[in-house]
Write a protein that holds these residues in place. Structure first.
Motif, PDB file in Angstrom:
ATOM      1  N   VAL A 154       0.977  -1.125   0.152  1.00 28.37           N
ATOM      2  CA  VAL A 154      -0.015  -0.002   0.030  1.00 28.37           C
ATOM      3  C   VAL A 154       0.837   1.305  -0.022  1.00 28.37           C
ATOM      4  CG1 VAL A 154      -1.610   1.316   1.189  1.00 28.37           C
ATOM      5  CG2 VAL A 154      -1.671  -1.157   1.190  1.00 28.37           C
ATOM      6  N   LYS A 155       0.627   2.229  -0.876  1.00 27.57           N
ATOM      7  CA  LYS A 155       1.395   3.580  -0.962  1.00 27.57           C
ATOM      8  C   LYS A 155       0.799   4.393  -0.066  1.00 27.57           C
ATOM      9  CE  LYS A 155       3.852   1.563  -4.569  1.00 27.57           C
ATOM     10  NZ  LYS A 155       3.115   0.323  -4.521  1.00 27.57           N
ATOM     11  N   GLN A 156       1.667   4.687   0.910  1.00 29.73           N
ATOM     12  CA  GLN A 156       1.009   5.775   1.821  1.00 29.73           C
ATOM     13  C   GLN A 156       1.019   7.007   1.382  1.00 29.73           C
ATOM     14  OE1 GLN A 156      -0.054   4.817   4.894  1.00 29.73           O
ATOM     15  NE2 GLN A 156       0.444   2.567   4.435  1.00 29.73           N
ATOM     16  N   THR A 157       1.638   7.500   0.385  1.00 31.82           N
ATOM     17  CA  THR A 157       1.560   8.637  -0.184  1.00 31.82           C
ATOM     18  C   THR A 157       0.589   8.905  -1.369  1.00 31.82           C
ATOM     19  OG1 THR A 157       3.607   8.062  -1.559  1.00 31.82           O
ATOM     20  CG2 THR A 157       4.094   9.172   0.560  1.00 31.82           C
ATOM     21  N   SER A 158      -0.084   7.889  -1.699  1.00 31.67           N
ATOM     22  CA  SER A 158      -1.008   7.942  -2.653  1.00 31.67           C
ATOM     23  C   SER A 158      -2.106   9.087  -2.347  1.00 31.67           C
ATOM     24  CB  SER A 158      -1.870   6.523  -2.633  1.00 31.67           C
ATOM     25  OG  SER A 158      -2.506   6.538  -3.747  1.00 31.67           O
ATOM     26  N   PRO A 159      -2.298   9.923  -3.433  1.00 26.38           N
ATOM     27  CA  PRO A 159      -3.454  11.041  -3.096  1.00 26.38           C
ATOM     28  C   PRO A 159      -5.004  10.418  -2.799  1.00 26.38           C
ATOM     29  CG  PRO A 159      -3.376  10.536  -5.518  1.00 26.38           C
ATOM     30  CD  PRO A 159      -1.925   9.784  -4.976  1.00 26.38           C
ATOM     31  N   ASN A 160      -5.344  11.469  -1.598  1.00 28.58           N
ATOM     32  CA  ASN A 160      -6.579  10.870  -1.021  1.00 28.58           C
ATOM     33  C   ASN A 160      -6.755   9.515  -0.647  1.00 28.58           C
ATOM     34  OD1 ASN A 160      -7.396  13.619  -2.119  1.00 28.58           O
ATOM     35  ND2 ASN A 160      -7.515  12.393  -4.147  1.00 28.58           N
ATOM     36  N   LEU A 161      -5.453   9.082  -0.086  1.00 26.12           N
ATOM     37  CA  LEU A 161      -5.563   7.302   0.279  1.00 26.12           C
ATOM     38  C   LEU A 161      -6.659   7.469   1.638  1.00 26.12           C
ATOM     39  CD1 LEU A 161      -4.199   4.738   0.720  1.00 26.12           C
ATOM     40  CD2 LEU A 161      -2.768   5.653   2.500  1.00 26.12           C
ATOM     41  N   ASP A 162      -7.693   6.708   1.373  1.00 25.05           N
ATOM     42  CA  ASP A 162      -8.608   6.495   2.323  1.00 25.05           C
ATOM     43  C   ASP A 162      -8.254   6.425   3.777  1.00 25.05           C
ATOM     44  OD1 ASP A 162     -11.667   6.537   1.999  1.00 25.05           O
ATOM     45  OD2 ASP A 162     -11.664   5.145   3.344  1.00 25.05           O
ATOM     46  N   GLU A 163      -9.177   6.941   4.749  1.00 25.29           N
ATOM     47  CA  GLU A 163      -8.801   6.970   6.059  1.00 25.29           C
ATOM     48  C   GLU A 163      -9.397   5.519   6.615  1.00 25.29           C
ATOM     49  OE1 GLU A 163     -11.453  10.065   7.750  1.00 25.29           O
ATOM     50  OE2 GLU A 163     -13.215   9.021   7.092  1.00 25.29           O
ATOM     51  N   HIS A 164     -10.319   5.030   5.934  1.00 29.31           N
ATOM     52  CA  HIS A 164     -10.815   3.483   6.326  1.00 29.31           C
ATOM     53  C   HIS A 164      -9.500   2.582   6.144  1.00 29.31           C
ATOM     54  CE1 HIS A 164     -14.537   5.614   5.880  1.00 29.31           C
ATOM     55  NE2 HIS A 164     -14.855   4.913   6.868  1.00 29.31           N
ATOM     56  N   MET A 165      -8.547   2.978   5.399  1.00 25.08           N
ATOM     57  CA  MET A 165      -7.316   1.975   5.198  1.00 25.08           C
ATOM     58  C   MET A 165      -6.788   1.806   6.531  1.00 25.08           C
ATOM     59  SD  MET A 165      -7.197   0.454   2.452  1.00 25.08           S
ATOM     60  CE  MET A 165      -5.322   0.001   1.915  1.00 25.08           C
ATOM     61  N   PRO A 166      -6.403   0.653   7.132  1.00 22.18           N
ATOM     62  CA  PRO A 166      -5.652   0.623   8.453  1.00 22.18           C
ATOM     63  C   PRO A 166      -4.425   1.470   8.341  1.00 22.18           C
ATOM     64  CG  PRO A 166      -6.016  -1.663   7.201  1.00 22.18           C
ATOM     65  CD  PRO A 166      -6.641  -0.695   6.335  1.00 22.18           C
ATOM     66  N   ASP A 167      -4.058   1.744   9.548  1.00 23.81           N
ATOM     67  CA  ASP A 167      -2.861   2.417   9.302  1.00 23.81           C
ATOM     68  C   ASP A 167      -1.697   1.570   9.407  1.00 23.81           C
ATOM     69  OD1 ASP A 167      -0.641   4.303   9.488  1.00 23.81           O
ATOM     70  OD2 ASP A 167      -0.954   4.674  11.464  1.00 23.81           O
ATOM     71  N   PHE A 168      -1.433   1.315   7.883  1.00 19.64           N
ATOM     72  CA  PHE A 168      -0.414   0.102   7.728  1.00 19.64           C
ATOM     73  C   PHE A 168       1.095   0.443   8.061  1.00 19.64           C
ATOM     74  CE2 PHE A 168      -3.438  -2.580   6.568  1.00 19.64           C
ATOM     75  CZ  PHE A 168      -3.965  -2.541   5.236  1.00 19.64           C
ATOM     76  N   GLY A 169       1.297   1.962   8.227  1.00 21.50           N
ATOM     77  CA  GLY A 169       2.649   2.165   8.395  1.00 21.50           C
ATOM     78  C   GLY A 169       3.644   1.394   7.800  1.00 21.50           C
TER      79      GLY A 169
END
Ligand code: HEC
Ligand code: HEC
Length: 355
Positions: free
Chosen positions: A305-320
């Motif tokens: 998962v690309k954390q810097t993807s634009p408008n990454l959804d807040e429901h994505m778990p904070d994968f860190g």
């Protein structure tokens, strides 16, 4: 000689009477029969009754016509392609090819979508640009990289056939065909494509814990536990929140998704959250079909998962640094996803090619 003429005469009269009768048979009264779409009671408990447009109630006659039209190659410019060319029943009405080819041999840049429980959806297409099944069905016919036809030509062909005018009469009360009736009938058929017969249904909604192996149970625990998959692929029987979101596939999305049709920059990279029902038979995956297998999908959610993807959804778990599932956990999750297949849906004779 005279005998023959008399016999021929009698025979001719019989034929004439018969022909008259036939003509009457061809002009039955317009009396469509309402068709209810049967779903388990728990479905309506979660997502309510399937809504149908006030001007397009589902009828037996409409569904029959829509089914024929869904499989009708006359919809395409060269009579080679129907909706089912790209939406195959054995693949839950999806296309196993990464990109479908149009009649002119050109490929699009999006993977086709399964048609499963679509009657509950308010956003059709990966970017959600259509709100109704009727509206959606207009597009493939005239799309130059799909059926490459035009509506007057479709209507002309259907009108000239011996089969269709009486079917349109039974469904809509007129033999004079128009494009609106074509898309209405197709939408009626699509609303009947409901799928709630998976092992997951028996396990989760039916409460029969014996239908899952230990591995499938473990996979389900990850799906609803640390994977937080059900943040978006909701446990609402549809396995989608029916919204458009960015799950972080790309730092710099090549396809703008929802933004392409809204023009709003905060919609960039958002795509429809697809249902996961029958996901085991709808490969390849994602809007551009980039993943060939469910194992690839799970690898992505685990560490891609690309954390810097634009408008990454807040429901994505904070994968860190990533979900970092073990190989065993990944296999468990894939095993669970495969319980979502509804074999009866894939072979249901009511949905097959009637032509
Ligand atoms: C050449 C292949 C092709 C043909 C033919 C085709 N489709 Fe599709 N269909 C697709 C693709 C690709 C998408 C996704 C396109 C996008 O999102 O931009 C799609 C999307 C859809 C969707 C949206 C599903 C959802 O959940 O949002 C529906 C419904 C659908 N098609 C129905 C039809 C019908 C009805 C026909 C015939 C009139 C048809 N399709 C003909 C390839 C095809
Ligand atoms: C923030 C919401 C969100 C979460 C959380 C989420 N997904 Fe998704 N999922 C999506 C979206 C949006 C797509 C479509 C993305 C695209 O194609 O651009 C998708 C696509 C998929 C697909 C491919 C579907 C298809 O028809 O091609 C699978 C399989 C999938 N997700 C499984 C999972 C699993 C397993 C998890 C948990 C590890 C998960 N998802 C978590 C939003 C989410």
């Amino acid at each position: 000689m005279r005998k023959t003429i008399i016999i021929a005469g009698i025979f001719g009269t019989v034929l004439l009477i018969h022909a008259c009768h036939k003509k009457t048979d061809n002009n039955p009264v317009y009396a469509p029969t309402a068709q209810t779409i049967e779903v388990p009671a728990y479905v309506e408990k979660y997502v309510g009754k399937m809504q149908e447009p006030a001007d397009n109630p589902t009828t037996k006659e409409g569904v029959l016509l829509g089914r024929k039209l869904f499989y009708e190659v006359m919809l395409s410019n060269d009579n080679t392609m129907s909706c089912a060319t790209c939406h195959k029943q054995e693949n839950a009405f999806d296309d196993p090819r990464r990109f479908s080819l149009g009649t002119n041999g050109t490929a699009g840049n999006r993977n086709a979508m399964a048609i499963v429980n679509a009657g509950w959806e308010n956003h059709l297409f990966w970017d959600g640009r259509r709100a109704t099944l009727e509206g959606q069905a207009h597009d493939p016919v005239t799309n130059p990289i799909e059926m490459a036809n035009n509506w007057p030509e479709v209507v002309r062909k259907l009108q000239a056939s011996s089969v269709y005018p009486p079917l349109f009469f039974s469904a809509f009360g007129t033999k004079t065909i128009d494009s609106n009736m074509v898309v209405k009938a197709i939408a009626q058929f699509e609303r009947t494509l409901v799928s709630f017969g998976s092992r997951f249904d028996k396990y989760f909604y039916g409460g029969d814990t014996t239908v899952f192996s230990q591995q499938e149970k473990n996979g389900f625990a990850i799906f609803t536990g640390k994977g937080l998959c059900n943040n978006c692929h909701l446990m609402n029987t549809l396995l989608t929140d029916r919204d458009l979101k960015n799950n972080g596939l790309d730092e710099n999305p090549a396809d703008d998704g929802k933004m392409k049709f809204t023009g709003i920059s905060t919609d960039r990279g958002k795509f429809k959250v697809p249902t996961l029902r029958n996901i085991g038979v709808t490969a390849p995956y994602m809007h551009d079909g980039r993943f060939a297998t469910l194992a690839d999908v799970v690898n992505f959610y685990s560490s891609g998962v690309k954390q810097t993807s634009p408008n990454l959804d807040e429901h994505m778990p904070d994968f860190g640094s990533g979900l970092n599932l073990t190989n065993e956990e990944k296999a468990d999750l894939v095993a669970f996803l495969n319980t979502l297949t509804d074999q009866a849906f894939l072979t249901d004779a009511r949905f097959s090619n009637p032509n």
